[in-house]
Write a protein that holds these residues in place. Structure first.
Motif, PDB file in Angstrom:
ATOM      1  N   VAL A 176       0.865  -1.447  -0.015  1.00  0.00           N
ATOM      2  CA  VAL A 176      -0.019  -0.111  -0.044  1.00  0.00           C
ATOM      3  C   VAL A 176       0.866   1.164   0.123  1.00  0.00           C
ATOM      4  N   LYS A 177       0.422   2.367  -0.262  1.00  0.00           N
ATOM      5  CA  LYS A 177       0.883   3.702  -0.135  1.00  0.00           C
ATOM      6  C   LYS A 177       0.110   4.405   1.098  1.00  0.00           C
TER       7      LYS A 177
ATOM      8  N   THR B  36      -8.896   4.544   5.223  1.00  0.00           N
ATOM      9  CA  THR B  36      -8.810   5.647   4.648  1.00  0.00           C
ATOM     10  C   THR B  36      -7.588   6.346   4.438  1.00  0.00           C
ATOM     11  N   ASN B  37      -6.676   5.924   5.107  1.00  0.00           N
ATOM     12  CA  ASN B  37      -5.376   6.209   5.049  1.00  0.00           C
ATOM     13  C   ASN B  37      -4.080   5.599   4.419  1.00  0.00           C
ATOM     14  N   VAL B  38      -4.745   4.195   3.826  1.00  0.00           N
ATOM     15  CA  VAL B  38      -3.971   3.544   2.816  1.00  0.00           C
ATOM     16  C   VAL B  38      -4.500   3.360   1.444  1.00  0.00           C
ATOM     17  N   ILE B  39      -3.537   3.470   0.519  1.00  0.00           N
ATOM     18  CA  ILE B  39      -4.142   2.973  -0.865  1.00  0.00           C
ATOM     19  C   ILE B  39      -3.508   1.823  -1.350  1.00  0.00           C
ATOM     20  N   LEU B  40      -4.444   0.954  -1.444  1.00  0.00           N
ATOM     21  CA  LEU B  40      -4.067  -0.440  -2.158  1.00  0.00           C
ATOM     22  C   LEU B  40      -3.424  -0.503  -3.525  1.00  0.00           C
ATOM     23  N   ASP B  41      -2.427  -1.208  -3.653  1.00  0.00           N
ATOM     24  CA  ASP B  41      -1.766  -1.320  -5.206  1.00  0.00           C
ATOM     25  C   ASP B  41      -3.099  -1.771  -6.284  1.00  0.00           C
ATOM     26  N   ASN B  42      -2.624  -1.469  -7.186  1.00  0.00           N
ATOM     27  CA  ASN B  42      -3.377  -1.799  -8.413  1.00  0.00           C
ATOM     28  C   ASN B  42      -3.345  -3.330  -8.603  1.00  0.00           C
ATOM     29  N   GLY B  43      -4.304  -4.157  -9.068  1.00  0.00           N
ATOM     30  CA  GLY B  43      -4.203  -5.628  -8.946  1.00  0.00           C
ATOM     31  C   GLY B  43      -4.512  -6.164  -7.703  1.00  0.00           C
TER      32      GLY B  43
END
Length: 384
Positions: free
Chosen positions: A283-284, A327-334
């Protein structure tokens, strides 16, 4: 279970760890004649499984982590191990105060069995220090990136900091990613390629033999975790002792709706429900107001804290573990996640889909459910 008892052919002396025992060898699940390599391998697997950051709020996990660390510290110290084998734990605890001359001719000088020298076990700080030294300075939970030793501290803005650790380990367990080294360098959420030679006829690669009928490629699914994804088992009722064990997804079985998972350090496979898997995906960090300089940092999901509804993540660039809201992490594409908390279309809750992209303007994911169906979902409406 697809295969209940199947062991790595190279590990003939496999023993089940016994964390209720006071015997260091039984705690790590190694025979008394085990070499340093076997002891390091056992520690690596158990320390990651029982690390407090991977088991938020679990006091038993913290106790087990300390016991595992104490056993490892003694059995990898030549002097302490020799004393432990001869005289037991109390004597080994005094090894640093003994000269070699104290150890000749029977009982170590100054040691009296039952004489009150026993202590309450290794402290959490000492256990964390051993973990950090073992793994060096990178991500011990599956990310495979660089970093330094973790720490603790109360962070502002709802960020919960926990004990960290990390490192570049070798196959002996000192430098490199423990998940990557066990499973051919794969990273959570990303396909690792074929895994040949698996038991039960479930080889991951597509091998052609002379005269064999050509295999029809599997239909692309958007609701199945990708082959090769690193996972941990959770919520198993029939085999609770396996909760926290790691493995990789070999393939999805649409007939049973379960995943075939190859367990770490073995050839054992299990058929597991999607709800019994935690994906160690990347994640980011996103939307942190108290620490905006951390936004965009890469991290690995190591646990889900159901009580506080947060992911425990290991942040690679700053080498720390912390608890963050979805809400504070963006999961990687895929990444394949489960839809949850959707009020406009509640019938979709519990369904799985593949994250195609994240739209920073709207703060939402585009999630593909099928070849022709894509939803736009808020961050909190999809979990792994």
């Amino acid at each position: 279970f697809h295969k209940n008892i199947s062991h790595n052919k190279n590990n003939k002396n496999i023993m089940a760890p016994n964390l209720r025992s006071d015997d260091y060898y039984q705690i790590l699940g190694v025979p008394r004649g085990a070499d340093d390599g076997a002891i390091r391998k056992a520690y690596k697997k158990l320390a990651v499984k029982w690390h407090p950051d991977k088991n938020p709020g679990d006091e038993e996990a913290t106790t087990n982590f300390q016991k595992i660390s104490e056993a490892y510290a003694t059995l990898t110290d030549e002097k302490k191990r020799r004393i432990y084998d001869q005289y037991g734990k109390d004597a080994a605890n005094q090894a640093d105060q003994m000269d070699e001359s104290d150890m000749h001719g029977g009982m170590p000088f100054g040691f009296r069995p039952g004489g009150g020298h026993s202590h309450g076990g290794m402290s959490q700080d000492d256990a964390a220090r051993i973990f950090a030294q073992f793994f060096g300075g990178g991500d011990p939970f599956g990310g495979g990136f660089g970093g330094g030793m973790g720490g603790m501290g109360g962070m502002p803005g709802g960020i919960h900091m926990d004990m960290g650790g990390g490192g570049r380990r070798s196959s002996q367990g000192m430098h490199g990613d423990p998940f990557a080294s066990m499973f051919g360098g794969g990273m959570g959420g990303m396909p690792m390629g074929g895994m040949g030679g698996m038991p039960g006829g479930f080889g991951g690669g597509r091998t052609s033999f002379p005269g064999a009928m050509p295999q029809r490629p599997r239909e692309k699914r958007y609701d199945a975790i990708p082959d090769g994804t690193v996972v941990s088992l959770k919520g198993l009722v029939s085999r609770p002792e396996m909760n926290g064990d790691s493995g990789t997804v070999q393939q999805y079985d649409p007939r049973s709706g379960r995943y075939i998972v190859v367990l770490e350090d073995s050839e054992e496979t299990m058929k597991v429900k999607p709800t019994n898997l935690l994906q160690h995906v990347h994640v980011k960090l996103y939307g942190l107001e108290s620490k905006p300089e951390w936004n965009g940092e890469k991290a690995t999901i190591i646990a889900w804290d159901a009580k506080n509804e947060r992911y425990n993540v290991y942040v690679l660039g700053i080498s720390k573990a912390m608890g963050l809201k979805p809400t504070n992490v963006i999961l990687d594409n895929g990444t394949v996640g489960m839809i949850t908390g959707l009020q406009s279309k509640p019938e979709l809750n519990g369904k799985f889909g593949t994250i195609k992209s994240f739209n920073s303007d709207s703060g939402r994911y585009d999630v593909q459910l099928s070849k022709d169906k894509v939803l736009r979902l808020k961050l909190e409406n999809i979990h792994v």
